[in-house]
Scaffold this motif. Structure first.
Motif, PDB file in Angstrom:
ATOM      1  N   ASP A   1      -8.695   1.039  -5.976  1.00 20.59           N
ATOM      2  CA  ASP A   1      -8.685   0.136  -4.833  1.00 20.59           C
ATOM      3  C   ASP A   1     -10.082  -0.427  -4.590  1.00 20.59           C
ATOM      4  OD1 ASP A   1     -10.011   2.356  -3.921  1.00 20.59           O
ATOM      5  OD2 ASP A   1      -8.495   2.920  -2.429  1.00 20.59           O
ATOM      6  N   LYS A   2     -10.300  -0.935  -3.399  1.00 18.86           N
ATOM      7  CA  LYS A   2     -11.574  -1.579  -3.068  1.00 18.86           C
ATOM      8  C   LYS A   2     -12.765  -0.657  -3.306  1.00 18.86           C
ATOM      9  CE  LYS A   2     -14.023  -3.810   0.758  1.00 18.86           C
ATOM     10  NZ  LYS A   2     -13.922  -4.307   2.155  1.00 18.86           N
TER      11      LYS A   2
ATOM     12  N   SER B   1     -13.035   2.043  -5.204  1.00 21.14           N
ATOM     13  CA  SER B   1     -13.205   2.377  -6.627  1.00 21.14           C
ATOM     14  C   SER B   1     -13.842   1.226  -7.389  1.00 21.14           C
ATOM     15  CB  SER B   1     -11.848   2.718  -7.251  1.00 21.14           C
ATOM     16  OG  SER B   1     -11.207   3.753  -6.556  1.00 21.14           O
TER      17      SER B   1
ATOM     18  N   ILE C   1       2.363   1.673  -3.504  1.00 22.35           N
ATOM     19  CA  ILE C   1       1.309   2.064  -4.437  1.00 22.35           C
ATOM     20  C   ILE C   1       0.962   3.540  -4.267  1.00 22.35           C
ATOM     21  CG2 ILE C   1      -1.146   1.756  -4.966  1.00 22.35           C
ATOM     22  CD1 ILE C   1      -0.693  -1.251  -4.259  1.00 22.35           C
ATOM     23  N   ASP C   2       0.835   3.980  -3.020  1.00 22.06           N
ATOM     24  CA  ASP C   2       0.488   5.377  -2.756  1.00 22.06           C
ATOM     25  C   ASP C   2       1.573   6.323  -3.277  1.00 22.06           C
ATOM     26  OD1 ASP C   2      -1.141   7.489  -1.358  1.00 22.06           O
ATOM     27  OD2 ASP C   2       0.718   7.686  -0.214  1.00 22.06           O
TER      28      ASP C   2
ATOM     29  N   SER D   1       1.635   6.344  -7.127  1.00 22.93           N
ATOM     30  CA  SER D   1       0.517   7.083  -7.722  1.00 22.93           C
ATOM     31  C   SER D   1       0.758   8.583  -7.663  1.00 22.93           C
ATOM     32  CB  SER D   1      -0.793   6.728  -7.013  1.00 22.93           C
ATOM     33  OG  SER D   1      -0.835   7.270  -5.703  1.00 22.93           O
TER      34      SER D   1
ATOM     35  N   GLU E   1       0.828  -1.207   0.000  1.00 23.59           N
ATOM     36  CA  GLU E   1       0.000   0.000   0.000  1.00 23.59           C
ATOM     37  C   GLU E   1       0.861   1.256   0.000  1.00 23.59           C
ATOM     38  OE1 GLU E   1      -0.634  -2.668   1.731  1.00 23.59           O
ATOM     39  OE2 GLU E   1      -2.628  -3.255   1.004  1.00 23.59           O
TER      40      GLU E   1
ATOM     41  N   VAL F   1      -5.386  -2.248  -8.088  1.00 20.77           N
ATOM     42  CA  VAL F   1      -4.883  -3.056  -6.976  1.00 20.77           C
ATOM     43  C   VAL F   1      -5.706  -4.333  -6.836  1.00 20.77           C
ATOM     44  CG1 VAL F   1      -4.340  -3.086  -4.519  1.00 20.77           C
ATOM     45  CG2 VAL F   1      -4.190  -0.934  -5.805  1.00 20.77           C
TER      46      VAL F   1
ATOM     47  N   ARG G   1      -7.887  -7.726  -7.249  1.00 25.46           N
ATOM     48  CA  ARG G   1      -9.121  -8.037  -7.976  1.00 25.46           C
ATOM     49  C   ARG G   1      -8.901  -8.803  -9.275  1.00 25.46           C
ATOM     50  NH1 ARG G   1      -8.679  -4.414  -3.893  1.00 25.46           N
ATOM     51  NH2 ARG G   1     -10.414  -5.000  -2.564  1.00 25.46           N
TER      52      ARG G   1
ATOM     53  N   VAL H   1      -5.370   5.535  -7.935  1.00 25.02           N
ATOM     54  CA  VAL H   1      -5.292   4.192  -7.373  1.00 25.02           C
ATOM     55  C   VAL H   1      -6.691   3.590  -7.403  1.00 25.02           C
ATOM     56  CG1 VAL H   1      -4.796   2.801  -5.328  1.00 25.02           C
ATOM     57  CG2 VAL H   1      -3.348   4.767  -5.881  1.00 25.02           C
TER      58      VAL H   1
END
Length: 274
Positions: free
Chosen positions: A31-32, A34, A18-19, A22, A15, A90, A92, A29
């Motif tokens: 993520d969950k 979005s 990724i942050d 971005s 995380e 991220v 999925r 990003v």
């Protein structure tokens, strides 16, 4: 347009990387939250998202009709997001769904187990036993999610272009490696990227419409799109289903020709379709 898929282990500092990535690349990003928003927009009931999101489905979940709706809404959503570009998607199952798309970077962030345990202990203010349990549950669910929805191995190196081990790499060095790779021609947006994402997205829209929205009974369905031509394959036991599938494809914006290779074989299956 940079599109990156990122798989991360719990306690790998995924995380954080990724942050930072971005911010440096000025990309969103995905993520969950979005993905949930995109899935609901594509017709998935909100209750189904929490039921399946990056989890190994239970027995009753596997035979539920919600499973198929979730799967096809997820595929449609990830492809639509990728078409928009400038994103880090991220988890999925994105490395599987976007496999083979030119210009997309598939990234995985890992760390040795003992390193992960210490990081989780610190992040959750818990003991070693609880940290091990949290990591075990996370790994079990993510691996099960890939296996049951994509028939794929979450840990397979074949899914990823770059694997970063943050047990040995400092965060700034990991970022430097990713930045350098994104500058190479292989991971630059080009016409092939746009074309392939468009084809995959159109194919999934047609498949979702056939199976989920229209609920047309068909076995072994597949849709391939090349240019503006959609090719439909599968097996039906009712001849009228062939015309219904064809009509769905013909009414899909972006499709100019439909080739139907669906087999009518009533003797193969006469029971209910799942």
């Amino acid at each position: 347009m940079n599109v990156i898929t990122c798989s991360r282990q719990s306690g790998s500092r995924g995380e954080e990387i990724i942050d930072l990535l971005s911010r440096e690349l000025n990309v969103q990003v995905v993520d969950k939250d979005s993905v949930e928003h995109a899935l609901v927009k594509n017709g998935l009931p909100e209750r189904s998202f929490e039921r399946y999101d990056e989890k190994k489905p239970g027995f009753w979940d596997l035979i539920s009709s919600d499973r198929e709706r979730y799967f096809h809404c997820l595929k449609a959503s990830i492809l639509e997001i990728a078409q928009g570009g400038n994103s880090i998607i991220v988890g999925r199952g994105a490395p599987v769904l976007l496999a083979g798309v030119p210009g997309v970077l598939h990234l995985r962030i890992v760390a040795p187990l003992e390193t992960r345990i210490h990081r989780v202990m610190e992040a959750h203010s818990c003991g070693e036993a609880d940290a091990r349990r949290l990591i075990r549950e996370s790994d079990h669910n993510r691996a099960g999610f890939y296996r049951y929805f994509f028939d794929s191995d979450w840990d397979s190196h074949d899914l990823y272009d770059l694997i970063l081990n943050t047990g040995y790499l400092k965060t700034r060095h990991a970022l430097e490696i990713v930045r350098s790779l994104l500058k190479t021609p292989e991971f630059q947006e080009n016409a092939a990227t746009t074309r392939r994402l468009t084809e995959l997205s159109l194919a999934q829209r047609i498949l979702k419409q056939i199976l989920v929205d229209e609920q047309i009974p068909i076995r072994f369905p597949a849709v391939e799109v090349s240019g503006g031509t959609a090719t439909l394959t599968g097996t039906v036991n009712v001849a009228a289903s062939i015309e219904r599938c064809k009509a769905v494809a013909e009414n899909t914006e972006g499709i100019t020709e439909v080739l139907v290779q669906i087999l009518h074989a009533p003797e193969i299956y006469n029971g209910p379709f799942m």
